[in-house]
Design a protein around this motif. Structure first.
Motif, PDB file in Angstrom:
ATOM      1  N   LEU A 103      40.316  41.490  51.488  1.00  0.00           N
ATOM      2  CA  LEU A 103      39.136  40.643  52.241  1.00  0.00           C
ATOM      3  C   LEU A 103      38.980  40.114  53.304  1.00  0.00           C
ATOM      4  O   LEU A 103      39.365  40.100  54.477  1.00  0.00           O
ATOM      5  CB  LEU A 103      38.092  40.434  51.199  1.00  0.00           C
ATOM      6  N   SER A 104      40.981  40.062  53.206  1.00  0.00           N
ATOM      7  CA  SER A 104      41.158  38.905  54.634  1.00  0.00           C
ATOM      8  C   SER A 104      41.156  39.609  55.294  1.00  0.00           C
ATOM      9  O   SER A 104      41.720  39.693  56.717  1.00  0.00           O
ATOM     10  CB  SER A 104      42.295  37.751  54.558  1.00  0.00           C
ATOM     11  N   VAL A 120      38.437  34.863  30.042  1.00  0.00           N
ATOM     12  CA  VAL A 120      39.465  35.131  31.631  1.00  0.00           C
ATOM     13  C   VAL A 120      38.570  36.485  31.658  1.00  0.00           C
ATOM     14  O   VAL A 120      38.561  36.363  33.246  1.00  0.00           O
ATOM     15  CB  VAL A 120      40.474  35.786  31.019  1.00  0.00           C
ATOM     16  N   CYS A 160      40.069  42.873  56.021  1.00  0.00           N
ATOM     17  CA  CYS A 160      38.623  43.048  56.576  1.00  0.00           C
ATOM     18  C   CYS A 160      38.186  42.063  57.736  1.00  0.00           C
ATOM     19  O   CYS A 160      37.607  42.234  58.954  1.00  0.00           O
ATOM     20  CB  CYS A 160      37.764  43.831  55.634  1.00  0.00           C
ATOM     21  N   VAL A 170      37.657  35.283  35.718  1.00  0.00           N
ATOM     22  CA  VAL A 170      38.186  36.864  36.599  1.00  0.00           C
ATOM     23  C   VAL A 170      37.022  37.086  37.520  1.00  0.00           C
ATOM     24  O   VAL A 170      37.022  36.300  39.506  1.00  0.00           O
ATOM     25  CB  VAL A 170      38.898  37.127  35.994  1.00  0.00           C
ATOM     26  N   MET A 198      50.589  37.078  23.666  1.00  0.00           N
ATOM     27  CA  MET A 198      50.538  37.268  24.466  1.00  0.00           C
ATOM     28  C   MET A 198      49.298  38.066  25.596  1.00  0.00           C
ATOM     29  O   MET A 198      49.600  38.549  26.547  1.00  0.00           O
ATOM     30  CB  MET A 198      51.546  38.163  23.095  1.00  0.00           C
ATOM     31  N   LEU A 244      36.367  35.705  42.042  1.00  0.00           N
ATOM     32  CA  LEU A 244      36.061  37.085  43.305  1.00  0.00           C
ATOM     33  C   LEU A 244      35.167  36.698  44.091  1.00  0.00           C
ATOM     34  O   LEU A 244      35.217  36.372  45.021  1.00  0.00           O
ATOM     35  CB  LEU A 244      36.491  37.832  42.338  1.00  0.00           C
ATOM     36  N   ILE A 274      46.202  39.110  30.799  1.00  0.00           N
ATOM     37  CA  ILE A 274      45.163  39.594  31.188  1.00  0.00           C
ATOM     38  C   ILE A 274      45.160  38.662  32.217  1.00  0.00           C
ATOM     39  O   ILE A 274      44.533  39.411  33.237  1.00  0.00           O
ATOM     40  CB  ILE A 274      44.050  39.962  29.589  1.00  0.00           C
ATOM     41  N   ALA A 275      44.992  38.101  32.108  1.00  0.00           N
ATOM     42  CA  ALA A 275      45.285  36.509  33.034  1.00  0.00           C
ATOM     43  C   ALA A 275      46.564  36.974  33.901  1.00  0.00           C
ATOM     44  O   ALA A 275      45.899  37.267  35.399  1.00  0.00           O
ATOM     45  CB  ALA A 275      46.067  35.418  32.005  1.00  0.00           C
ATOM     46  N   THR A 310      46.933  37.713  25.995  1.00  0.00           N
ATOM     47  CA  THR A 310      46.237  36.888  27.012  1.00  0.00           C
ATOM     48  C   THR A 310      46.902  37.095  28.185  1.00  0.00           C
ATOM     49  O   THR A 310      45.944  36.726  29.051  1.00  0.00           O
ATOM     50  CB  THR A 310      45.082  36.103  26.307  1.00  0.00           C
ATOM     51  N   GLY A 348      44.432  40.157  35.733  1.00  0.00           N
ATOM     52  CA  GLY A 348      43.775  39.411  36.611  1.00  0.00           C
ATOM     53  C   GLY A 348      43.730  38.740  37.802  1.00  0.00           C
ATOM     54  O   GLY A 348      43.048  39.066  38.777  1.00  0.00           O
ATOM     55  N   ALA A 406      42.375  41.723  46.134  1.00  0.00           N
ATOM     56  CA  ALA A 406      41.109  41.208  46.021  1.00  0.00           C
ATOM     57  C   ALA A 406      41.673  41.036  47.704  1.00  0.00           C
ATOM     58  O   ALA A 406      40.735  40.771  49.203  1.00  0.00           O
ATOM     59  CB  ALA A 406      40.052  41.616  45.726  1.00  0.00           C
ATOM     60  N   ALA A 407      42.021  40.002  47.539  1.00  0.00           N
ATOM     61  CA  ALA A 407      42.120  38.502  48.725  1.00  0.00           C
ATOM     62  C   ALA A 407      42.511  39.250  49.982  1.00  0.00           C
ATOM     63  O   ALA A 407      42.288  39.098  51.380  1.00  0.00           O
ATOM     64  CB  ALA A 407      43.167  37.600  47.968  1.00  0.00           C
ATOM     65  N   PHE A 452      31.679  43.876  57.672  1.00  0.00           N
ATOM     66  CA  PHE A 452      31.213  42.917  56.887  1.00  0.00           C
ATOM     67  C   PHE A 452      30.686  41.691  56.893  1.00  0.00           C
ATOM     68  O   PHE A 452      31.492  40.292  57.085  1.00  0.00           O
ATOM     69  CB  PHE A 452      33.362  42.554  56.678  1.00  0.00           C
ATOM     70  N   LEU A 500      44.722  40.667  39.995  1.00  0.00           N
ATOM     71  CA  LEU A 500      43.476  41.788  41.871  1.00  0.00           C
ATOM     72  C   LEU A 500      43.195  40.889  41.797  1.00  0.00           C
ATOM     73  O   LEU A 500      42.717  41.107  43.263  1.00  0.00           O
ATOM     74  CB  LEU A 500      42.511  41.992  39.927  1.00  0.00           C
ATOM     75  N   ALA A 501      42.934  39.715  41.770  1.00  0.00           N
ATOM     76  CA  ALA A 501      42.184  38.553  43.063  1.00  0.00           C
ATOM     77  C   ALA A 501      43.102  38.644  44.058  1.00  0.00           C
ATOM     78  O   ALA A 501      43.135  38.768  44.690  1.00  0.00           O
ATOM     79  CB  ALA A 501      42.076  37.104  42.127  1.00  0.00           C
ATOM     80  N   TRP A 553      35.485  33.477  45.832  1.00  0.00           N
ATOM     81  CA  TRP A 553      35.942  33.536  46.959  1.00  0.00           C
ATOM     82  C   TRP A 553      35.286  35.241  48.408  1.00  0.00           C
ATOM     83  O   TRP A 553      35.793  34.143  49.132  1.00  0.00           O
ATOM     84  CB  TRP A 553      37.463  34.681  46.065  1.00  0.00           C
TER      85      TRP A 553
END
Lengths: 335, 259
Positions: free
Chosen positions: A21-22, B11, A24, B15, A1, B19, A6-7, A3, A10, A17-18, B35, A13-14, B22
């Motif tokens: 960044l895009s 994990v 930017c 991760v 559960m 990142l 957490i996944a 994990t 994650g 961030a994506a 950037f 978050l990714a 990516w």
């Protein structure tokens, strides 16, 4: 559960961030400042020559051109340039050295108008009284034993920021005097700390800007040189600049800005007493002190040749890997 | 290690790698001067930090960080002990401490420059001033929360004052002191960077700031990456030491939970 949580976190978050960044990576024209042509956001740094733009507001020169200008104080020229490039600001104040630095790193910028600078006869005037022409000054401590720029070799010299105007112009003065600027031990100090350190002998010399030049003189420091006028000689030094995309998208507004600023610059030169009063208000420096400092000059044009000269000198001193080519296309002119 | 734990570690490792990959791909064709592509940043990272500026900039910064942190911890624990065990001292100093810890350490830098100049002394001093408080306050709290039973036993057996401090108070407040130290370490790290804004332009923070002001974005990002990496590694190092020093505490907690 756990994990799985957490996944999931994650992955979230990714994804975040994506997105960031895009965002930017997207072209820099999505900023908040774009929009209507008639309102321009302008970054200033709160110095005496801001009297020009302030007069343009107070005297209704912007209004006459049909635009509204909102000024914001930015921390330093680099921050202003970053904001102008990303569209947070439409226009910003930048001295020619940060402008050339940015151009050398391929930041797409255009020069709109002059914000301050030197008269064409400035070098000749300097012979009479340098401090009346140049608002920057190189001052040495009372007991430093420094009498000329060449003596700075191996000494501690404070400047407000590294690789910026004061350092470059002082390095130029040292080189002109036959010294080696590479032997100078540069220190970054804010003006108040610089004055104190100069008095305490912790630095041997300081590059200062008015009104701190006056305070240095009062505390007994020795005047060594006027590095600014020696480096720039004549023409615009402080510039109003904008990102290429702003110039394209808001071309009507930018044209109006240029016309209004030049009207204000001419007005400030003609009504110097009034301009000094405004400068005192903008900088919150007593009017008597402002009157003791060098006469600010607001040029009414930007000549590519003046910027090119500065660019060549920067490269010769090693501050730029190679000189940036500046031509008339880099300077927007009012139609 | 059970499977669940292995998966969670995997994990945790994968991760960040995903990142970075990516970032690398997404930024590859970037023309935005602020950037730059990650490839350029990595190249500059190698050129700057491995090991051209290592001795001249990285080591001085780390030296200031660790010297400042060590002094801050020693002072923090000593003052914390004194204030927690001597009520008069506490009454005298508490308001001053509360006042001082509220001042952002960066605001003190110009004052420190006038007092001690702008060399490494200033940088270490500003780290000490800022990083002392978390350790000090957690020491005070730690000692105050020592179980009364333990205090009574110390009194009954007529331990000397020194014995009581070293054998009763210190061990039982250590977990709290250490967590205060961890906060101090983070504060020290932040102030290390801030203290390099003035004075000689030496150090990772100074170089990163200079790169930012001269629009050398790849250098700036390389500096930011290095700062992140150092922050991450010092924290891991701290955790290792902590688990070692507090192993008795961790296992006693585990026993408590099992009971």
């Amino acid at each position: 559960m756990r994990t799985r949580q957490i996944a999931a976190a994650g992955a979230a978050l990714a994804a975040a961030a994506a997105l960031t960044l895009s965002a930017c990576g997207a072209p820099a024209d999505s900023g908040s400042a774009s929009g209507d042509q008639k309102t321009l956001k302008v970054g200033i740094i709160g110095i005496g020559s801001d009297a020009g733009i302030t007069l343009a507001q107070q005297k209704g020169f912007f209004e006459k051109q049909g635009i509204t200008v909102e000024t914001t104080v930015v921390a330093n020229p680099a921050a202003g340039i970053a904001a102008a490039q990303s569209g947070q600001l439409d226009i910003t104040y930048a001295p020619s050295i940060p402008y050339l630095n940015a151009r050398s790193q391929k930041v797409p910028l255009k020069v709109l108008a002059a914000a301050d600078g030197y008269r064409d006869n400035a070098v000749a005037e300097t012979a009479k009284d340098a401090t009346a022409v140049d608002d920057t000054g190189l001052y040495a401590g009372k007991d430093s034993g420094i009498t000329r720029p060449k003596d700075l070799e191996g000494k501690k010299v404070s400047v407000p920021a590294r690789k910026a105007q004061l350092e470059v112009t002082i390095a130029n003065a040292v080189k002109q005097d036959g010294g080696d600027p590479a032997k100078i031990n540069w220190m970054v100090l804010d003006p108040n700390s610089a004055l104190q350190s100069l008095e305490q002998g912790r630095v041997d010399a300081s590059g200062l800007v008015a009104p701190f030049t006056i305070k240095a003189k009062e505390s007994g420091a020795k005047f060594i040189a006027s590095p600014g006028v020696e480096f720039f000689e004549k023409g615009a030094v402080g510039l109003w600049i904008a990102g290429d995309s702003t110039v394209q998208k808001k071309s009507a507004g930018v044209q109006s800005f240029i016309k209004a600023i030049y009207e204000a610059n001419a007005y400030a030169n003609e009504n110097y007493d009034e301009a000094q009063k405004v400068a005192a208000e903008v900088t919150k420096v007593p009017l008597e002190t402002v009157k003791q400092t060098a006469m600010t000059y607001w040029p009414t044009e930007v000549r590519a040749a003046d910027l090119q000269r500065a660019s060549d000198k920067l490269a010769a001193l090693g501050y730029l890997p190679e000189a940036v080519k500046i031509d008339d296309a880099d300077v927007v002119t009012a139609q | 290690m059970n499977t669940r734990k292995i998966i969670s570690v995997a994990v945790g490792v994968l991760v960040p790698i995903a990142l970075l990959a990516w970032w690398y791909l997404a930024s590859a064709g970037s023309l935005n001067p602020f950037f730059p592509p990650l490839r350029d940043i990595v190249v500059r990272f190698k050129e700057l930090w491995l090991f051209d500026h290592f001795a001249t900039d990285v080591l001085p910064s780390l030296g200031n960080l660790f010297v400042g942190f060590a002094i801050a911890v020693i002072l923090g624990v000593a003052l914390g002990f004194a204030m927690a065990t001597v009520p008069v001292l506490n009454a005298m100093l508490s308001p001053v401490v509360q006042f001082l810890r509220g001042i952002p350490p960066v605001a003190l830098i110009p004052i420190l420059i006038t007092l001690v100049g702008f060399g490494n002394e200033m940088r270490v001093a500003s780290i000490v001033i800022a990083a002392m408080f978390p350790t000090m306050l957690s020491t005070i709290d730690g000692i105050r929360s020592v179980e009364p039973g333990l205090k009574d036993v110390g009194a009954v057996y007529r331990f000397s004052r020194g014995d009581r401090l070293l054998r009763v108070y210190l061990p039982s407040s250590l977990p709290q002191i250490v967590s205060g130290m961890q906060v101090s370490l983070q504060v020290a790290f932040i102030v290390m960077i801030a203290s390099e804004m003035l004075g000689s332009s030496q150090g990772i923070g100074a170089m990163t700031l200079l790169a930012q002001q001269s629009f050398m974005s790849a250098d700036m990002w390389a500096g930011i990456l290095l700062l992140g990496l150092i922050g991450f590694l010092t924290n891991i190092l701290f955790d290792l030491v902590k688990n070692r020093v507090l192993s008795w505490y961790v296992s006693s907690k585990r026993l408590e939970r099992a009971a």
